[in-house]
Design a protein around this motif. Sequence first.
Motif, PDB file in Angstrom:
ATOM      1  N   PRO A  76      90.658  11.621  45.524  1.00  0.00           N
ATOM      2  CA  PRO A  76      91.998  12.125  45.764  1.00  0.00           C
ATOM      3  C   PRO A  76      92.077  13.517  46.353  1.00  0.00           C
ATOM      4  O   PRO A  76      93.074  13.877  46.933  1.00  0.00           O
ATOM      5  CB  PRO A  76      92.649  12.105  44.383  1.00  0.00           C
ATOM      6  N   ASN A  77      91.043  14.311  46.182  1.00  0.00           N
ATOM      7  CA  ASN A  77      91.154  15.688  46.665  1.00  0.00           C
ATOM      8  C   ASN A  77      90.685  15.820  48.103  1.00  0.00           C
ATOM      9  O   ASN A  77      89.606  15.389  48.456  1.00  0.00           O
ATOM     10  CB  ASN A  77      90.330  16.633  45.788  1.00  0.00           C
ATOM     11  N   GLY A  78      91.532  16.429  48.908  1.00  0.00           N
ATOM     12  CA  GLY A  78      91.123  16.785  50.255  1.00  0.00           C
ATOM     13  C   GLY A  78      91.161  15.644  51.254  1.00  0.00           C
ATOM     14  O   GLY A  78      90.683  15.794  52.369  1.00  0.00           O
ATOM     15  N   VAL A  79      91.742  14.511  50.862  1.00  0.00           N
ATOM     16  CA  VAL A  79      91.747  13.413  51.819  1.00  0.00           C
ATOM     17  C   VAL A  79      92.855  13.550  52.850  1.00  0.00           C
ATOM     18  O   VAL A  79      92.796  12.974  53.916  1.00  0.00           O
ATOM     19  CB  VAL A  79      91.897  12.044  51.127  1.00  0.00           C
TER      20      VAL A  79
ATOM     21  N   PRO B   2      87.163  10.735  38.452  1.00  0.00           N
ATOM     22  CA  PRO B   2      86.665  11.268  39.702  1.00  0.00           C
ATOM     23  C   PRO B   2      87.753  12.021  40.442  1.00  0.00           C
ATOM     24  O   PRO B   2      88.808  11.472  40.722  1.00  0.00           O
ATOM     25  CB  PRO B   2      86.240  10.011  40.483  1.00  0.00           C
ATOM     26  N   GLY B   3      87.536  13.281  40.706  1.00  0.00           N
ATOM     27  CA  GLY B   3      88.418  13.978  41.632  1.00  0.00           C
ATOM     28  C   GLY B   3      89.632  14.651  41.049  1.00  0.00           C
ATOM     29  O   GLY B   3      90.517  15.047  41.790  1.00  0.00           O
ATOM     30  N   GLY B   6      94.614  13.411  40.373  1.00  0.00           N
ATOM     31  CA  GLY B   6      94.907  12.131  40.986  1.00  0.00           C
ATOM     32  C   GLY B   6      96.081  12.066  41.921  1.00  0.00           C
ATOM     33  O   GLY B   6      95.900  11.787  43.096  1.00  0.00           O
ATOM     34  N   SER B  28      98.345  19.519  51.162  1.00  0.00           N
ATOM     35  CA  SER B  28      98.598  18.441  50.221  1.00  0.00           C
ATOM     36  C   SER B  28      97.281  17.870  49.730  1.00  0.00           C
ATOM     37  O   SER B  28      96.321  17.767  50.483  1.00  0.00           O
ATOM     38  CB  SER B  28      99.402  17.337  50.923  1.00  0.00           C
ATOM     39  N   THR B  29      97.259  17.524  48.475  1.00  0.00           N
ATOM     40  CA  THR B  29      96.092  16.829  47.940  1.00  0.00           C
ATOM     41  C   THR B  29      96.454  15.384  47.601  1.00  0.00           C
ATOM     42  O   THR B  29      95.737  14.721  46.850  1.00  0.00           O
ATOM     43  CB  THR B  29      95.563  17.536  46.681  1.00  0.00           C
ATOM     44  N   ARG B  30      97.563  14.917  48.154  1.00  0.00           N
ATOM     45  CA  ARG B  30      97.954  13.546  47.852  1.00  0.00           C
ATOM     46  C   ARG B  30      96.926  12.568  48.422  1.00  0.00           C
ATOM     47  O   ARG B  30      96.493  12.721  49.562  1.00  0.00           O
ATOM     48  CB  ARG B  30      99.341  13.237  48.409  1.00  0.00           C
ATOM     49  N   PRO B  31      96.535  11.565  47.655  1.00  0.00           N
ATOM     50  CA  PRO B  31      95.490  10.644  48.111  1.00  0.00           C
ATOM     51  C   PRO B  31      96.039   9.579  49.052  1.00  0.00           C
ATOM     52  O   PRO B  31      96.578   8.573  48.613  1.00  0.00           O
ATOM     53  CB  PRO B  31      94.991  10.024  46.801  1.00  0.00           C
ATOM     54  N   LEU B  32      95.895   9.803  50.325  1.00  0.00           N
ATOM     55  CA  LEU B  32      96.459   8.865  51.295  1.00  0.00           C
ATOM     56  C   LEU B  32      95.551   7.664  51.552  1.00  0.00           C
ATOM     57  O   LEU B  32      95.919   6.750  52.262  1.00  0.00           O
ATOM     58  CB  LEU B  32      96.732   9.597  52.616  1.00  0.00           C
ATOM     59  N   GLN B 236      94.315   6.721  60.293  1.00  0.00           N
ATOM     60  CA  GLN B 236      94.322   7.607  59.127  1.00  0.00           C
ATOM     61  C   GLN B 236      95.006   8.927  59.476  1.00  0.00           C
ATOM     62  O   GLN B 236      95.808   9.458  58.696  1.00  0.00           O
ATOM     63  CB  GLN B 236      92.900   7.854  58.632  1.00  0.00           C
TER      64      GLN B 236
END
Lengths: 87, 399
Positions: A76-79, B2-3, B6, B28-32, B236
């Motif tokens: 989740p981080n940095g994606v 992990p990470g 969330g 942003s750290t939102r998980p795309l 992406q």
Amino acid sequence: MCIAIPARVIKVYGLNALVERYSEQLEVSLLLLEETVAPGDYLILQARAWAVEKITAAQAREAYRLFDELFAANPPNGVNPAIWLDD
Amino acid sequence: MPGGAGEGRLQIRIEIHHGVIGKVALSSTRPLGLPAALAGRELSAALNLLPRLFSLCGMAQTVTGLTAVETALGFTPAPPQIAARHILVAAEALEQTAWQLLLEGPRCIGVTPAFERLKRLRSLIAALRPQLFPDPSWNRIGGAQLQPDQVGLAATLTAIAECLQPAIWGEPALGQPWQERRDFEDWLSRAATPAAALLRQVQDCGLANFGRCTIQPLPTFDPPRLAQRLAGDDSQTFCAQPDWEGVVHETGALARRWNEPLITALRTDHGNGLLTRWAARALESHALLAELREGLHTIVAQPGAAVGATATGAGLGVVECARGRLAHWVAVAAGRVSQYRILAPTEWNFHPDGPLTQGLIETRIGQPALIQHAATLLVAALDPCVGFDLHVRQSPSLS
């Protein structure tokens, strides 16, 4: 996108609760919930501040399994390549 | 885990230089990447995951996903089925619109949120799904058993209107939905609702123009072109920082109400500044209620039948939800998801060149103390789907 990670209630004080999800602890308001809440219950949050749904432990376990799997494959981080313009 | 935590969070940094906002940084750290995790799953299983993944817009995500899958399979559900799904999406959007008007907005100005109204509204909206689809598995590909309880649905819609009336629009005599500017001004000056208090403060604090910029509403998508962008090698990047034909747009309540008479009049004086944005959100609450009523009428009046066509193996779903336009694209192989993409409205509105950044940059700050307040109101009006932190600082060269 608003991800529905459940949070486990650690402590209830009045209309607020201390909750935990993974390694993060948050203080959330219970004002919008219809149900009563006790330590050990699982909640869905909005904006990390408001409990909006109480779910069962089984639902929470299933959700954690799902998020563990998803985050392992998609950290989740940095994606998000959104950028900092300063510093 | 992990990470970390969330769901991620938006970080918004504003830097002021000689009384002018000189820099705006969004991160942003939102998980795309989560939609990619649907790949390999059986279609129904993937669709069942959507409401469990996404908390605030589970209905919209599900209906958009269903539409994409059905398009890929060459199937168009019957009109009542589509109308019933639209009711669920519009109801969810109404709840989130009310959330901004009754909770987030009032909190921004120090007014007690209308918790009980919001709680009651949430309860009423939750009643709609079983009144349409008694079976909880309403999200079946091709359509689920639709058994609308017409009397119950009509009563619920009436109760929703009665719930919102005192909290948003005020007394019926004050008039809505303010097609005329004078009706709006009258409401603004007299209504004793949290929503009116919010807009009054925006006006009284001289913030009506705050956040004004030239960004335009997102135009209608050309479906093949959008599908091409979502299927492409750079999807992406596109989903994280979208553009339409090279231009960044905004989506959401203001974009949807852009050409309504009141909003056109407000734009003339205040552009897309705070007053126009929050007025559009108040208008939106009325429009969504009208959509619910129209949807109920469609279910009754247009029985119709499902239509089959040739399966194409890939499909697009586009739905207007609470925060704006949501798009899903799916590629299907052997009954399973081979690729899945989601383009969410927050990516438009919190794009590094989007309405927040454009609305803040080069704004002259008459009263520096107001900037945190005004910027918070602007972020709340644009309504990100995750929490945010707003940091304001003077330019390092001055410190």
